[in-house]
Write a protein that holds these residues in place. Structure first.
Motif, PDB file in Angstrom:
ATOM      1  N   LEU A 217       0.877  -1.267  -0.033  1.00 18.95           N
ATOM      2  CA  LEU A 217       0.015  -0.101  -0.207  1.00 18.95           C
ATOM      3  C   LEU A 217       0.806   1.253  -0.005  1.00 18.95           C
ATOM      4  N   THR A 218       1.935   1.073   0.506  1.00 18.49           N
ATOM      5  CA  THR A 218       2.906   2.337   0.636  1.00 18.49           C
ATOM      6  C   THR A 218       3.230   2.750  -1.138  1.00 18.49           C
ATOM      7  N   ILE A 219       3.714   1.584  -2.006  1.00 21.52           N
ATOM      8  CA  ILE A 219       3.697   1.698  -3.233  1.00 21.52           C
ATOM      9  C   ILE A 219       2.530   2.634  -3.916  1.00 21.52           C
ATOM     10  N   VAL A 220       1.521   1.722  -3.495  1.00 21.67           N
ATOM     11  CA  VAL A 220       0.030   2.182  -4.274  1.00 21.67           C
ATOM     12  C   VAL A 220      -0.291   3.559  -3.905  1.00 21.67           C
ATOM     13  N   LEU A 221      -0.285   4.105  -2.917  1.00 15.39           N
ATOM     14  CA  LEU A 221      -0.575   5.248  -2.322  1.00 15.39           C
ATOM     15  C   LEU A 221       0.407   6.298  -2.716  1.00 15.39           C
ATOM     16  N   GLY A 222       1.780   5.968  -2.685  1.00 13.16           N
ATOM     17  CA  GLY A 222       2.814   6.882  -3.397  1.00 13.16           C
ATOM     18  C   GLY A 222       2.524   6.964  -4.838  1.00 13.16           C
ATOM     19  N   ASP A 223       2.296   5.996  -5.770  1.00 12.28           N
ATOM     20  CA  ASP A 223       1.930   6.295  -6.982  1.00 12.28           C
ATOM     21  C   ASP A 223       0.651   7.363  -7.166  1.00 12.28           C
ATOM     22  N   ARG A 224      -0.323   7.089  -6.498  1.00 12.93           N
ATOM     23  CA  ARG A 224      -1.489   7.754  -6.571  1.00 12.93           C
ATOM     24  C   ARG A 224      -1.102   9.265  -6.144  1.00 12.93           C
ATOM     25  N   GLY A 225      -0.360   9.603  -5.006  1.00 11.75           N
ATOM     26  CA  GLY A 225       0.193  10.934  -4.991  1.00 11.75           C
ATOM     27  C   GLY A 225       0.966  11.666  -5.852  1.00 11.75           C
ATOM     28  N   ASP A 226       1.846  10.757  -6.364  1.00  9.04           N
ATOM     29  CA  ASP A 226       2.596  11.295  -7.549  1.00  9.04           C
ATOM     30  C   ASP A 226       1.573  11.837  -8.974  1.00  9.04           C
ATOM     31  N   ARG A 227       0.498  10.988  -9.001  1.00  7.92           N
ATOM     32  CA  ARG A 227      -0.333  11.328 -10.094  1.00  7.92           C
ATOM     33  C   ARG A 227      -1.000  12.288  -9.784  1.00  7.92           C
ATOM     34  N   ARG A 228      -1.417  12.729  -8.615  1.00  9.02           N
ATOM     35  CA  ARG A 228      -2.371  13.953  -8.099  1.00  9.02           C
ATOM     36  C   ARG A 228      -1.284  14.955  -8.286  1.00  9.02           C
ATOM     37  N   ARG A 229      -0.005  14.837  -7.826  1.00 11.92           N
ATOM     38  CA  ARG A 229       0.681  15.949  -7.899  1.00 11.92           C
ATOM     39  C   ARG A 229       1.202  16.558  -9.286  1.00 11.92           C
ATOM     40  N   GLY A 230       1.105  15.368 -10.163  1.00 11.07           N
ATOM     41  CA  GLY A 230       1.435  15.845 -11.468  1.00 11.07           C
ATOM     42  C   GLY A 230       0.154  16.775 -12.319  1.00 11.07           C
ATOM     43  N   ARG A 231      -0.881  16.823 -11.630  1.00 10.88           N
ATOM     44  CA  ARG A 231      -1.991  17.530 -12.184  1.00 10.88           C
ATOM     45  C   ARG A 231      -1.906  18.988 -12.203  1.00 10.88           C
TER      46      ARG A 231
END
Length: 240
Positions: free
Chosen positions: A102-116
């Motif tokens: 879940l650390t990897i999954v949530l970190g990926d979601r955070g990076d995608r959100r930051r990229g917006r």
């Protein structure tokens, strides 16, 4: 970040002391400096960039530029690390999954959100400010007001009463946020969630267990006062 760092306190007194000093002192100083920079117009397009004042620090020599870059990475890294740890631990317990996954999954979601862009993050933070405070209200009510009941409660991985109370607080906070933005939606959500949790807990609590008298301890055998023959003979010989 105060709650993130107080997790590593050695005891409860140290955690409370750190919180009492961090909020009125450290957090106030950092927020006051940021507010002054934005109010003075030194920040670059504060309405869209969130008050970025890194441009004030760079361009004044290599030493100050290096300190500014290190400050950005340390600040963002420490905040994101604690938030990611909180999210991964919490969701791993809720979903019965592994924290590292879940650390990897949530970190990926955070990076995608930051990229917006910053604007998308700002909207997300505004929404979190509406729905997150009721969670704290449920925790505080459970651990302070209902501390005796919580001490005798069986440990479970899921308690629907807590989620129901949070849902009530989130709905109330959302209604205030979208229909009456002039009022404090966080306060409304906190009060609604706390009162809802008290009411739901009282309504769903079973009948009190009958008081039972403690059983008396079993009778102890009388102490053995007989002495060994050798010791008795020695005492008799000494008396002579």
């Amino acid at each position: 970040m105060t709650a993130d760092f107080t997790r590593w306190a050695t005891d409860g007194r140290s955690a409370v002391g750190a919180s009492l000093t961090a909020f009125p002192v450290a957090n106030f100083v950092s927020m006051a400096v940021g507010g002054l920079i934005v109010a003075a117009g030194a920040a670059t397009d504060a309405a869209t960039d969130g008050g970025d004042f890194l441009g004030i620090l760079v361009g004044h020599g290599w030493l100050l530029t290096a300190i500014a870059v290190a400050f950005v990475f340390i600040n963002l890294g420490s905040v994101c690390t604690h938030c990611l740890y909180n999210g991964a631990v919490g969701w791993s317990h809720i979903t019965a999954s592994k924290m590292r996954l879940l650390t990897i999954v949530l970190g990926d979601r955070g990076d995608r959100r930051r990229g917006r862009g910053v604007d998308a993050v700002r909207r997300l933070l505004n929404i979190l400010g509406v729905f997150v405070p009721p969670i704290g209200a449920v925790l505080i009510t459970d651990q302070l007001l209902l501390r005796r009941q919580a001490a005798h409660r069986a440990a479970t991985t899921f308690r629907p009463t807590a989620f129901a109370a949070w849902a009530v607080g989130a709905v109330v906070a959302g209604v205030v946020h979208f229909t009456a933005p002039a009022y404090a939606e966080a306060v409304a959500g906190i009060l609604a969630a706390g009162l809802a949790y008290l009411a739901i807990t009282r309504l769903t609590a079973g009948p009190p267990a009958p008081a039972t008298r403690p059983r008396p301890p079993p009778p102890q055998p009388p102490p053995n006062r007989s002495r060994p023959p050798r010791e008795a003979l020695r005492e008799r010989y000494n008396r002579r």
